[in-house]
Design a protein around this motif. Structure first.
Motif, PDB file in Angstrom:
ATOM      1  N   PRO A 114       0.854  -1.358   0.218  1.00 26.56           N
ATOM      2  CA  PRO A 114       0.022  -0.134  -0.110  1.00 26.56           C
ATOM      3  C   PRO A 114       0.856   1.348   0.055  1.00 26.56           C
ATOM      4  N   THR A 115       0.186   2.321  -0.292  1.00 26.10           N
ATOM      5  CA  THR A 115       0.953   3.611  -0.412  1.00 26.10           C
ATOM      6  C   THR A 115       0.490   4.209   0.778  1.00 26.10           C
ATOM      7  N   PRO A 116       1.518   4.920   1.576  1.00 25.09           N
ATOM      8  CA  PRO A 116       1.111   5.471   2.937  1.00 25.09           C
ATOM      9  C   PRO A 116      -0.150   6.419   2.951  1.00 25.09           C
ATOM     10  N   SER A 117      -1.080   6.338   3.886  1.00 26.96           N
ATOM     11  CA  SER A 117      -2.213   7.198   3.695  1.00 26.96           C
ATOM     12  C   SER A 117      -2.884   7.047   4.949  1.00 26.96           C
ATOM     13  N   ASP A 118      -3.660   8.021   5.386  1.00 26.32           N
ATOM     14  CA  ASP A 118      -4.248   8.280   6.653  1.00 26.32           C
ATOM     15  C   ASP A 118      -5.427   7.234   7.037  1.00 26.32           C
ATOM     16  N   THR A 119      -5.091   5.811   6.804  1.00 25.53           N
ATOM     17  CA  THR A 119      -6.217   5.038   7.003  1.00 25.53           C
ATOM     18  C   THR A 119      -5.596   4.057   8.224  1.00 25.53           C
ATOM     19  N   MET A 120      -6.641   3.131   8.935  1.00 25.55           N
ATOM     20  CA  MET A 120      -6.051   2.180   9.828  1.00 25.55           C
ATOM     21  C   MET A 120      -5.562   0.950   9.111  1.00 25.55           C
ATOM     22  N   PHE A 121      -6.119   0.786   7.887  1.00 23.60           N
ATOM     23  CA  PHE A 121      -5.789  -0.573   7.098  1.00 23.60           C
ATOM     24  C   PHE A 121      -4.577  -0.558   6.332  1.00 23.60           C
ATOM     25  N   VAL A 122      -3.605  -0.096   7.155  1.00 23.94           N
ATOM     26  CA  VAL A 122      -2.196   0.111   6.284  1.00 23.94           C
ATOM     27  C   VAL A 122      -1.441  -1.253   6.015  1.00 23.94           C
ATOM     28  N   HIS A 123      -2.026  -2.452   6.329  1.00 22.28           N
ATOM     29  CA  HIS A 123      -1.666  -3.717   6.033  1.00 22.28           C
ATOM     30  C   HIS A 123      -2.076  -4.249   4.735  1.00 22.28           C
ATOM     31  N   ASP A 124      -3.431  -3.741   4.373  1.00 19.00           N
ATOM     32  CA  ASP A 124      -4.139  -4.058   3.422  1.00 19.00           C
ATOM     33  C   ASP A 124      -3.434  -3.905   1.974  1.00 19.00           C
ATOM     34  N   PRO A 125      -3.034  -4.783   1.289  1.00 23.16           N
ATOM     35  CA  PRO A 125      -2.352  -4.847  -0.075  1.00 23.16           C
ATOM     36  C   PRO A 125      -3.150  -3.893  -1.011  1.00 23.16           C
ATOM     37  N   GLU A 126      -2.375  -3.269  -2.083  1.00 19.45           N
ATOM     38  CA  GLU A 126      -3.411  -2.893  -3.046  1.00 19.45           C
ATOM     39  C   GLU A 126      -3.273  -3.576  -4.500  1.00 19.45           C
ATOM     40  N   ILE A 127      -4.295  -3.237  -5.115  1.00 17.26           N
ATOM     41  CA  ILE A 127      -4.223  -3.832  -6.631  1.00 17.26           C
ATOM     42  C   ILE A 127      -3.551  -2.649  -7.590  1.00 17.26           C
ATOM     43  N   LYS A 128      -2.534  -2.904  -7.937  1.00 18.53           N
ATOM     44  CA  LYS A 128      -1.733  -1.801  -8.809  1.00 18.53           C
ATOM     45  C   LYS A 128      -2.024  -2.025 -10.024  1.00 18.53           C
ATOM     46  N   ARG A 129      -2.362  -2.981 -10.656  1.00 19.11           N
ATOM     47  CA  ARG A 129      -2.452  -3.080 -12.060  1.00 19.11           C
ATOM     48  C   ARG A 129      -3.231  -4.564 -12.567  1.00 19.11           C
ATOM     49  N   GLU A 130      -3.955  -4.103 -13.345  1.00 18.57           N
ATOM     50  CA  GLU A 130      -4.797  -5.398 -14.068  1.00 18.57           C
ATOM     51  C   GLU A 130      -4.766  -5.181 -15.631  1.00 18.57           C
ATOM     52  N   VAL A 131      -5.044  -6.323 -16.280  1.00 19.41           N
ATOM     53  CA  VAL A 131      -4.838  -6.463 -17.602  1.00 19.41           C
ATOM     54  C   VAL A 131      -5.848  -7.409 -18.075  1.00 19.41           C
ATOM     55  N   ILE A 132      -6.598  -7.059 -19.248  1.00 14.17           N
ATOM     56  CA  ILE A 132      -7.354  -8.165 -19.993  1.00 14.17           C
ATOM     57  C   ILE A 132      -6.774  -8.050 -21.441  1.00 14.17           C
ATOM     58  N   PHE A 133      -6.160  -9.089 -21.862  1.00 11.12           N
ATOM     59  CA  PHE A 133      -5.824  -9.141 -23.190  1.00 11.12           C
ATOM     60  C   PHE A 133      -6.211 -10.251 -23.854  1.00 11.12           C
ATOM     61  N   GLY A 134      -6.164 -10.001 -25.263  1.00  6.13           N
ATOM     62  CA  GLY A 134      -6.804 -10.932 -26.365  1.00  6.13           C
ATOM     63  C   GLY A 134      -5.674 -11.884 -26.739  1.00  6.13           C
ATOM     64  N   GLY A 135      -5.878 -13.209 -27.060  1.00  5.26           N
ATOM     65  CA  GLY A 135      -4.859 -13.983 -27.602  1.00  5.26           C
ATOM     66  C   GLY A 135      -4.041 -14.643 -26.467  1.00  5.26           C
ATOM     67  N   GLN A 136      -3.039 -15.217 -26.771  1.00  3.07           N
ATOM     68  CA  GLN A 136      -2.111 -16.169 -25.755  1.00  3.07           C
ATOM     69  C   GLN A 136      -1.157 -15.195 -24.986  1.00  3.07           C
ATOM     70  N   ALA A 137      -0.852 -14.168 -24.955  1.00  7.52           N
ATOM     71  CA  ALA A 137       0.002 -13.278 -24.504  1.00  7.52           C
ATOM     72  C   ALA A 137      -0.153 -11.852 -24.326  1.00  7.52           C
ATOM     73  N   LEU A 138       0.182 -11.162 -23.364  1.00  6.82           N
ATOM     74  CA  LEU A 138       0.020 -10.013 -23.199  1.00  6.82           C
ATOM     75  C   LEU A 138       1.021  -9.084 -23.918  1.00  6.82           C
TER      76      LEU A 138
END
Ligand SMILES: Nc1ncnc2c1ncn2[C@@H]1O[C@H](COP(=O)(O)OP(=O)(O)OP(=O)(O)O)[C@@H](O)[C@H]1O
Ligand SMILES: [Mg+2]
Length: 388
Positions: A114-138
């Motif tokens: 996670p990026t530091p921020s003013d929340t108590m949930f400081v251990h929650d990981p973050e989804i940084k990136r997602e991709v949907i691609f066509g075919g067999q490889a990104l």
């Protein structure tokens, strides 16, 4: 059909790219990472259900599940000539990656700190990136939908902004609906959402699989088997009823499974050869109950796209393995199956029944890392994680 699954940085799965067949069998010694593979695939379905970050927290947080070895392993480290050591500074960001490819689309998710921020949930990981691609490889040219932090863009005639404020704990698979606008998102979501997982059913006296169950049509057995009687009755009333009868008869000669209704509840009964009355589910042996649970999972009248079983042979007598093997082979005509197993009889039986249709991977550990036995760089399916 799912052709490949890929996992990076999850426990001992430092970088695992596994081709899948109609039936994929994963074997290997204790501690090589089989259950970790099972769990990693479970996390992928969590993405589609919006529970990925929560599930990671339940498994001890990102710090606990991340690959605990060095970022790169040199040959000298593998050979034990120098101690296993990390560099003073990481080259790449900390990342847990999960992905899959089907005949039509691919999807990957990259989870980070996670990026530091003013929340108590400081251990929650973050989804940084997602991709949907066509075919067999990104590749840039095959990218259809991409998410970077809170921003999601989809390729229509040109790139269009879908949203710019997606929460870091949530996946674009669970949060963006509008199937008509974004069919690729819908396809990826439907794919992983339909995967089904069964691991170590409880069979102790207080197991939810024993006792009375709600009387309602149940085409999908609950993960804990708490609706077994209803699931069995649903199968008995479906076109798979005969297959269930045959499987039970093969595992327990002249045995028969039945369901009795007492108003709003259903009770599973098992007629065992030699007894004057059928046995209630509380009276069944652990192995008998587990076999019935597995049969109910494998004969679901609403099969998933991928059915994953972790060590189904646990507490089954070797004599029951041929019946289980046949059920797995039969299920593979309706659904893709991935079985993690220690049972040499199951391995041999599946090889006999399925021949080339069986994709068998033996996992092993090298310097703490899970590897696929015999998989060279060139046998590995093409897989690119892209970058943040
Ligand atoms: N964060 C981590 N980084 C690296 N390796 C890890 C990490 N967490 C666990 N492991 C390794 O993973 C192993 C457990 O893997 P897993 O439970 O998947 O094994 P398995 O193949 O299912 O074994 P079994 O046959 O005993 O069930 C542990 O023994 C440990 O060596
Ligand atoms: Mg295990």
């Amino acid at each position: 059909m799912i052709t490949t699954v890929a996992i990076r940085g999850f426990r001992s799965l430092r970088e695992l790219v596994l081709p899948l067949g109609r039936v994929t069998l994963v074997t290997g010694a204790n501690g090589v990472g089989k259950s970790s593979l099972y769990r990693a695939l479970g996390l992928l379905t969590g993405a589609a259900g919006g529970t990925l970050v929560g599930s990671l927290a339940q498994q001890g947080g990102l710090g606990s599940v991340l690959w605990a070895g060095p970022e790169t392993i040199s040959q000298a480290m593998r050979d034990g000539e120098v101690p296993v050591q990390g560099k003073a500074r990481r080259v790449k960001p900390v990342s847990l990656g999960l992905g899959f490819v089907t005949d039509d689309i691919g999807y990957l998710v990259d989870v980070g700190l996670p990026t530091p921020s003013d929340t108590m949930f400081v251990h929650d990981p973050e989804i940084k990136r997602e991709v949907i691609f066509g075919g067999q490889a990104l590749r840039p040219a095959t990218t259809l939908v991409r998410r970077k932090g809170p921003i999601v863009d989809a390729r229509q005639d040109r790139w269009e902004r879908v949203t710019s404020n997606l929460a870091p704990q949530l996946s674009m698979l669970s949060e963006i609906a509008e199937p008509s606008l974004y069919p690729e998102l819908q396809a990826a979501r439907q794919e992983v959402r339909s995967w089904r997982f069964y691991d170590a059913f409880r069979t102790d006296p207080a197991s939810p699989a024993r006792g009375l169950h709600v009387n309602t049509w149940t085409p999908v057995l609950a993960p804990d088997g708490s609706d077994l009687a209803a699931a069995v009755q649903t199968i008995l009333e479906s076109s798979f009823g005969e297959v269930l009868g045959r499987a039970v008869d093969e595992a327990f000669p002249r045995g028969r499974v039945m369901v009795e209704s007492s108003g709003t509840r259903l009770e599973l009964l098992f007629q065992q050869h030699g007894l004057l009355r059928p046995l209630a589910s509380e009276e069944l042996s652990d192995g008998t109950l587990r076999f019935l649970l597995l049969a109910a999972a494998l004969l679901s009248p609403r099969p998933p796209r991928l059915l994953v079983l972790n060590e189904p042979e646990t507490s089954l007598h070797p004599e029951m393995i041929p019946a289980l093997t046949r059920l797995v082979a039969d299920a593979s005509r309706r659904t893709q199956v991935l079985v993690v197993s220690h049972s040499t009889a199951l391995v041999a039986g599946l090889r006999d029944l399925l021949g080339d249709e069986l994709e068998h991977h033996e996992l092993l550990k090298d310097t703490g890392e899970t590897l696929v036995a015999g998989q060279g760089v060139f046998d590995r399916p093409i897989w690119d994680w892209g970058s943040r």
